[in-house]
Write an enzyme that holds these catalytic residues in place. Sequence first.
Site, short mmCIF file in Angstrom:
data_model
loop_
_atom_site.label_atom_id
_atom_site.label_comp_id
_atom_site.label_asym_id
_atom_site.label_seq_id
_atom_site.Cartn_x
_atom_site.Cartn_y
_atom_site.Cartn_z
N HIS A 145 1.01 -1.10 0.26
CA HIS A 145 0.24 -0.43 0.04
C HIS A 145 0.59 1.49 0.01
O HIS A 145 1.92 1.41 0.80
CB HIS A 145 -0.83 0.07 1.62
CG HIS A 145 -2.04 -0.92 1.58
ND1 HIS A 145 -2.22 -2.12 2.73
CD2 HIS A 145 -2.22 -1.72 0.41
CE1 HIS A 145 -3.16 -2.45 2.57
NE2 HIS A 145 -2.96 -2.76 1.08
N GLU A 166 -5.05 -0.71 -7.53
CA GLU A 166 -5.82 0.21 -7.21
C GLU A 166 -5.86 1.75 -6.32
O GLU A 166 -4.72 1.55 -5.82
CB GLU A 166 -7.11 -0.84 -6.99
CG GLU A 166 -8.14 -1.92 -7.57
CD GLU A 166 -8.55 -3.00 -6.05
OE1 GLU A 166 -9.11 -3.04 -6.69
OE2 GLU A 166 -7.91 -3.59 -5.61
#
Length: 199
Positions: A145, A166
Amino acid sequence: MANTLCEREGCDSALPVAGRGPMPRFCSTRCRVAAHRARRASTSLPAELTGRRRWVRRDERKAPRRTDGGFASATAPESWTTHREAAASTVGVGLGYVLAAGDRVACIDLDHCLTVDGLAPWARDILDRCPPTFVEISAGGDGLHIWGRADVVRGRRIRRDGSAVEIYGQGRYIAVTGRRFEDCPATLADLSEAVASLT
Ligand SMILES: [Zn+2]
């Protein structure tokens, strides 16, 4: 009775039947490497995240939970709490952070980019576009992340080499581990240009 499921968080695969020797703890080399990588990382979180009342717990199915055990929602602020309170809770298996409208906090989620051979080239390319910022290893140990500041109103999904990238900005919760990747700082940089460059 011996545990018969892979110990990597997020993997529910059955363990291979053991021959001689000790019972294996992971279903595959990929899971063993991911779990060890996750365990080795040092943990710390940016103050830009811990200072906001955007925290929830997460359960083993990755669902967001309130500290009282009920379900939380990325769109229900009353189900969020402080980092201090969420960190002190024993509900579920760990923490989650809600990306809320107006905060300018964004997260780029790179799935399955940490392989047995190290960081996949497509993921290194994306990291290289970002200024030094907080990057954590995902709960499963095989994803990253990238956290930072950017105005992302609508989330986006991009394919890379058979994997998914994403980009999230609001109305979404992220499972937080705090396990720092490589020597990244525990601060958030402006990711506006990096986000704009990803198509
Ligand atoms: Zn596994």
